[in-house]
Design a protein around this motif. Structure first.
Motif, PDB file in Angstrom:
ATOM      1  N   ASN A 182       0.822  -1.217   0.000  1.00  0.00           N
ATOM      2  CA  ASN A 182       0.000   0.000   0.000  1.00  0.00           C
ATOM      3  C   ASN A 182       0.855   1.265   0.000  1.00  0.00           C
ATOM      4  O   ASN A 182       0.514   2.263  -0.646  1.00  0.00           O
ATOM      5  CB  ASN A 182      -0.942  -0.007   1.202  1.00  0.00           C
ATOM      6  CG  ASN A 182      -2.057  -1.025   1.041  1.00  0.00           C
ATOM      7  OD1 ASN A 182      -2.454  -1.345  -0.067  1.00  0.00           O
ATOM      8  ND2 ASN A 182      -2.564  -1.545   2.160  1.00  0.00           N
ATOM      9  N   PHE A 183       1.959   1.219   0.730  1.00  0.00           N
ATOM     10  CA  PHE A 183       2.890   2.351   0.766  1.00  0.00           C
ATOM     11  C   PHE A 183       3.409   2.647  -0.638  1.00  0.00           C
ATOM     12  O   PHE A 183       3.395   3.805  -1.094  1.00  0.00           O
ATOM     13  CB  PHE A 183       4.041   2.009   1.712  1.00  0.00           C
ATOM     14  CG  PHE A 183       5.114   3.057   1.829  1.00  0.00           C
ATOM     15  CD1 PHE A 183       4.929   4.182   2.616  1.00  0.00           C
ATOM     16  CD2 PHE A 183       6.319   2.908   1.157  1.00  0.00           C
ATOM     17  CE1 PHE A 183       5.925   5.143   2.737  1.00  0.00           C
ATOM     18  CE2 PHE A 183       7.324   3.863   1.268  1.00  0.00           C
ATOM     19  CZ  PHE A 183       7.130   4.987   2.062  1.00  0.00           C
ATOM     20  N   PHE A 184       3.849   1.612  -1.358  1.00  0.00           N
ATOM     21  CA  PHE A 184       4.394   1.802  -2.705  1.00  0.00           C
ATOM     22  C   PHE A 184       3.303   2.238  -3.695  1.00  0.00           C
ATOM     23  O   PHE A 184       3.544   3.100  -4.546  1.00  0.00           O
ATOM     24  CB  PHE A 184       5.058   0.515  -3.189  1.00  0.00           C
ATOM     25  CG  PHE A 184       6.277   0.114  -2.401  1.00  0.00           C
ATOM     26  CD1 PHE A 184       7.108   1.070  -1.849  1.00  0.00           C
ATOM     27  CD2 PHE A 184       6.611  -1.224  -2.219  1.00  0.00           C
ATOM     28  CE1 PHE A 184       8.242   0.711  -1.127  1.00  0.00           C
ATOM     29  CE2 PHE A 184       7.730  -1.596  -1.500  1.00  0.00           C
ATOM     30  CZ  PHE A 184       8.555  -0.630  -0.946  1.00  0.00           C
ATOM     31  N   LEU A 185       2.106   1.663  -3.576  1.00  0.00           N
ATOM     32  CA  LEU A 185       1.020   2.035  -4.488  1.00  0.00           C
ATOM     33  C   LEU A 185       0.574   3.475  -4.254  1.00  0.00           C
ATOM     34  O   LEU A 185       0.324   4.225  -5.217  1.00  0.00           O
ATOM     35  CB  LEU A 185      -0.168   1.092  -4.324  1.00  0.00           C
ATOM     36  CG  LEU A 185      -0.016  -0.303  -4.927  1.00  0.00           C
ATOM     37  CD1 LEU A 185      -1.202  -1.181  -4.557  1.00  0.00           C
ATOM     38  CD2 LEU A 185       0.136  -0.249  -6.452  1.00  0.00           C
ATOM     39  N   ASP A 186       0.483   3.890  -3.005  1.00  0.00           N
ATOM     40  CA  ASP A 186       0.082   5.275  -2.716  1.00  0.00           C
ATOM     41  C   ASP A 186       1.100   6.270  -3.248  1.00  0.00           C
ATOM     42  O   ASP A 186       0.736   7.329  -3.790  1.00  0.00           O
ATOM     43  CB  ASP A 186      -0.101   5.467  -1.205  1.00  0.00           C
ATOM     44  CG  ASP A 186      -1.411   4.881  -0.698  1.00  0.00           C
ATOM     45  OD1 ASP A 186      -2.218   4.411  -1.526  1.00  0.00           O
ATOM     46  OD2 ASP A 186      -1.612   4.879   0.537  1.00  0.00           O
ATOM     47  N   HIS A 187       2.381   5.952  -3.102  1.00  0.00           N
ATOM     48  CA  HIS A 187       3.415   6.846  -3.623  1.00  0.00           C
ATOM     49  C   HIS A 187       3.381   6.895  -5.157  1.00  0.00           C
ATOM     50  O   HIS A 187       3.584   7.959  -5.752  1.00  0.00           O
ATOM     51  CB  HIS A 187       4.795   6.401  -3.131  1.00  0.00           C
ATOM     52  CG  HIS A 187       5.126   6.904  -1.765  1.00  0.00           C
ATOM     53  ND1 HIS A 187       4.496   6.456  -0.624  1.00  0.00           N
ATOM     54  CD2 HIS A 187       6.020   7.850  -1.331  1.00  0.00           C
ATOM     55  CE1 HIS A 187       4.979   7.088   0.433  1.00  0.00           C
ATOM     56  NE2 HIS A 187       5.904   7.931   0.031  1.00  0.00           N
ATOM     57  N   ALA A 258       1.275  -1.254 -11.045  1.00  0.00           N
ATOM     58  CA  ALA A 258       0.479  -2.419 -10.657  1.00  0.00           C
ATOM     59  C   ALA A 258       1.199  -3.190  -9.564  1.00  0.00           C
ATOM     60  O   ALA A 258       2.429  -3.318  -9.589  1.00  0.00           O
ATOM     61  CB  ALA A 258       0.234  -3.331 -11.858  1.00  0.00           C
ATOM     62  N   TYR A 259       0.405  -3.689  -8.633  1.00  0.00           N
ATOM     63  CA  TYR A 259       0.914  -4.665  -7.671  1.00  0.00           C
ATOM     64  C   TYR A 259       0.506  -6.050  -8.141  1.00  0.00           C
ATOM     65  O   TYR A 259      -0.655  -6.275  -8.508  1.00  0.00           O
ATOM     66  CB  TYR A 259       0.351  -4.436  -6.271  1.00  0.00           C
ATOM     67  CG  TYR A 259       0.310  -5.731  -5.485  1.00  0.00           C
ATOM     68  CD1 TYR A 259       1.505  -6.336  -5.072  1.00  0.00           C
ATOM     69  CD2 TYR A 259      -0.881  -6.390  -5.240  1.00  0.00           C
ATOM     70  CE1 TYR A 259       1.484  -7.561  -4.416  1.00  0.00           C
ATOM     71  CE2 TYR A 259      -0.906  -7.609  -4.578  1.00  0.00           C
ATOM     72  CZ  TYR A 259       0.275  -8.194  -4.172  1.00  0.00           C
ATOM     73  OH  TYR A 259       0.258  -9.405  -3.544  1.00  0.00           O
ATOM     74  N   ASP A 284       6.179 -10.564  -3.919  1.00  0.00           N
ATOM     75  CA  ASP A 284       5.299  -9.442  -4.249  1.00  0.00           C
ATOM     76  C   ASP A 284       6.123  -8.259  -4.747  1.00  0.00           C
ATOM     77  O   ASP A 284       7.222  -8.005  -4.262  1.00  0.00           O
ATOM     78  CB  ASP A 284       4.485  -9.025  -3.020  1.00  0.00           C
ATOM     79  CG  ASP A 284       3.495 -10.097  -2.609  1.00  0.00           C
ATOM     80  OD1 ASP A 284       2.832 -10.654  -3.496  1.00  0.00           O
ATOM     81  OD2 ASP A 284       3.388 -10.375  -1.397  1.00  0.00           O
ATOM     82  N   LYS A 285       5.521  -7.523  -5.685  1.00  0.00           N
ATOM     83  CA  LYS A 285       6.246  -6.379  -6.249  1.00  0.00           C
ATOM     84  C   LYS A 285       5.257  -5.372  -6.799  1.00  0.00           C
ATOM     85  O   LYS A 285       4.214  -5.733  -7.346  1.00  0.00           O
ATOM     86  CB  LYS A 285       7.201  -6.845  -7.364  1.00  0.00           C
ATOM     87  CG  LYS A 285       7.999  -5.719  -8.021  1.00  0.00           C
ATOM     88  CD  LYS A 285       9.276  -6.261  -8.666  1.00  0.00           C
ATOM     89  CE  LYS A 285       9.016  -7.129  -9.876  1.00  0.00           C
ATOM     90  NZ  LYS A 285       8.758  -6.301 -11.078  1.00  0.00           N
ATOM     91  N   VAL A 286       5.593  -4.098  -6.649  1.00  0.00           N
ATOM     92  CA  VAL A 286       4.886  -3.018  -7.336  1.00  0.00           C
ATOM     93  C   VAL A 286       5.768  -2.568  -8.492  1.00  0.00           C
ATOM     94  O   VAL A 286       6.960  -2.297  -8.310  1.00  0.00           O
ATOM     95  CB  VAL A 286       4.575  -1.843  -6.393  1.00  0.00           C
ATOM     96  CG1 VAL A 286       4.010  -0.660  -7.184  1.00  0.00           C
ATOM     97  CG2 VAL A 286       3.597  -2.284  -5.306  1.00  0.00           C
ATOM     98  N   LEU A 388       8.379  -1.111  -5.330  1.00  0.00           N
ATOM     99  CA  LEU A 388       9.622  -1.893  -5.328  1.00  0.00           C
ATOM    100  C   LEU A 388       9.282  -3.371  -5.154  1.00  0.00           C
ATOM    101  O   LEU A 388       8.146  -3.715  -4.827  1.00  0.00           O
ATOM    102  CB  LEU A 388      10.513  -1.462  -4.145  1.00  0.00           C
ATOM    103  CG  LEU A 388      11.245  -0.136  -4.270  1.00  0.00           C
ATOM    104  CD1 LEU A 388      11.587   0.421  -2.897  1.00  0.00           C
ATOM    105  CD2 LEU A 388      12.540  -0.348  -5.042  1.00  0.00           C
ATOM    106  N   ALA A 389      10.322  -4.235  -5.301  1.00  0.00           N
ATOM    107  CA  ALA A 389      10.179  -5.652  -4.978  1.00  0.00           C
ATOM    108  C   ALA A 389      10.332  -5.823  -3.474  1.00  0.00           C
ATOM    109  O   ALA A 389      11.256  -5.283  -2.863  1.00  0.00           O
ATOM    110  CB  ALA A 389      11.225  -6.471  -5.729  1.00  0.00           C
ATOM    111  N   LEU A 390       9.436  -6.587  -2.855  1.00  0.00           N
ATOM    112  CA  LEU A 390       9.368  -6.623  -1.394  1.00  0.00           C
ATOM    113  C   LEU A 390      10.429  -7.465  -0.676  1.00  0.00           C
ATOM    114  O   LEU A 390      10.919  -7.044   0.377  1.00  0.00           O
ATOM    115  CB  LEU A 390       7.980  -7.095  -0.935  1.00  0.00           C
ATOM    116  CG  LEU A 390       6.971  -5.968  -0.695  1.00  0.00           C
ATOM    117  CD1 LEU A 390       6.638  -5.236  -1.981  1.00  0.00           C
ATOM    118  CD2 LEU A 390       5.715  -6.510  -0.045  1.00  0.00           C
TER     119      LEU A 390
END
Length: 423
Positions: A182-187, A258-259, A284-286, A388-390
């Motif tokens: 969620n942090f990466f998607l919001d940014h 996309a996540y 998982d990755k964004v 990023l990649a988690l």
């Protein structure tokens, strides 16, 4: 995929730029030019015979309308050879085009002029370093031991359910995963990227479009019954949204994110360098993806690199940026920056993102074009990056932030986790 016309017109430049990659099959360039010569010659013959056949058909029609049936039948008797020639030349042309296509897909993308020459990782160039290397407590633990200590990631349970490389995240470990996504998607949203939720399986055409096929079929999970592939990255489905599409110039740049979970068969080696979260089969990755005007793609590459760095800065992770040498770049890339974070307990740098410009290599495969003000369609440039990649982010967060009291969560991530400590 490179364009045949460019290869023909710039043979020496193509060979020189491929040498930056340490490419082992330069003879392919001349083979492609030779096949294209054969294709052009056969096409000319096919067109010539077809024109003769059409002219004869018109002449026959004219004679029949004039009542000159015998003359028409005489010409008609000779046209049988045209049909045989057209069929034979058509089959020959089709065979040459298949051979030409098969050779073209064996050529990697041409490195940008700024890409350093080199063979492997040792030849990559450090562009910058940011942040301070943390000083750890005595008896600091690597992340796989921290995961067991705080019961947040279970590697053995994942091994039982699926196999090595498929961990189970538990409690605060699972919440940390969700928080980072969620942090990466919001940014990404704040940076102007439109969020997509694509399928996590793709067909062959999609794999070919972004260059995973035929180059990386051995690294992808193949669903044989349906002939589908589990995605190695969201780059594949998101970029393929624009396969066989002509966009308007004023729509550029197109920015998507996309996540997705990602699946890769490449983990299989052993040792500390691949232990724990260092390399997984599922993670998982964004992903961020852009389709841009060719005139602006290298400016966009720098912007995407800076954006990924801003995420690492927000997470308080020391990192460095590498400009990959020709021999270490991906098959489809024209230029790539890798971002690596310092993983303190392991005392090593771990790659967490690659940001790449593919120029027209993917768009030529995808037939992704834009129409300019002059009405002419031309190939767009495509770029993508991990943002990023988690797994390795989590590994670094756990190792770098361990204290006697537990693991501290970076301040900007706390609103997403709902907790400040893992203890």
């Amino acid at each position: 995929m490179l364009q045949v016309s460019y290869i023909r017109e710039n043979r020496e430049e193509v060979l020189n730029r491929l040498s930056v990659r340490n490419f082992k099959q330069p003879e392919l360039v001349d083979q492609i030019i030779k096949l294209d010569d054969d294709r052009r010659q056969t096409q000319t013959q096919f067109d010539s015979v077809s024109a003769e056949a059409n002219a004869a058909a018109k002449q026959i029609g004219d004679l029949m309308r004039q009542g000159k049936k015998e003359e028409a039948e005489a010409i008609k008797a000779k046209t049988g050879t045209f049909k045989e020639q057209i069929k034979s030349l058509g089959e020959k042309l089709s065979a040459i085009e298949i051979l030409l296509q098969n050779e073209l897909v064996l050529l990697p993308n041409l490195p940008h002029s700024s890409v350093p020459k080199g063979i492997g990782a040792d030849d990559n160039v450090v562009v910058l370093e940011n942040g301070q290397i943390p000083v750890l407590i005595q008896n600091a633990l690597p992340h796989w031991e921290l995961a067991a200590k705080y019961d947040i990631i279970d590697f053995e349970l994942g091994n039982k359910i699926a196999g090595a490389g498929f961990p189970v995240y538990k409690g605060k470990g699972a919440k940390l995963q969700r928080a980072l996504i969620n942090f990466f998607l919001d940014h990404a949203d704040a940076a102007g990227y439109r969020e997509m939720q694509p399928p996590i399986v793709v067909n062959e055409a999609s794999g070919f479009g972004t260059g995973q096929l035929p180059d990386k079929e051995g690294q992808m999970y193949h669903i044989t019954v349906d002939n589908l592939y589990l995605i190695p990255t969201a780059e594949v489905p998101v970029t393929n949204l624009y396969r066989d599409v002509i966009v308007k110039e004023e729509e550029l740049p197109i920015k998507n994110c996309a996540y997705t979970p990602c699946f890769r068969r490449e983990a299989g080696s052993y040792g500390a360098h691949v232990r724990g979260l260092n390399r997984l089969h599922q993670f998982d990755k964004v992903e961020i993806v852009q389709v841009v005007h060719p005139d602006h793609s290298y400016q966009v590459l720098e912007q995407m690199s800076s954006y990924v760095q801003s995420l690492l800065q927000a997470l308080e992770l020391p990192y460095r940026v590498l400009s990959l040498c020709g021999g270490d770049m991906g098959f489809t890339s024209a230029k790539t920056y890798d971002m690596e974070v310092w993983c303190a307990a392991q005392a090593r740098w771990l790659e967490v993102s690659s940001v790449s410009n593919f120029e027209t290599y993917q768009s030529n495969r995808l037939k992704l074009r834009f129409k300019g003000k002059d009405g002419k369609a031309q190939l767009a440039h495509t770029l993508n990056g991990s943002a990023l990649a988690l797994p390795r982010i989590v590994a670094s967060l756990l190792e770098n932030n361990q204290t006697e009291s537990g693991i501290r969560i970076p301040a900007k991530l706390v609103p997403y986790t709902g907790f400040e400590w893992i203890n």
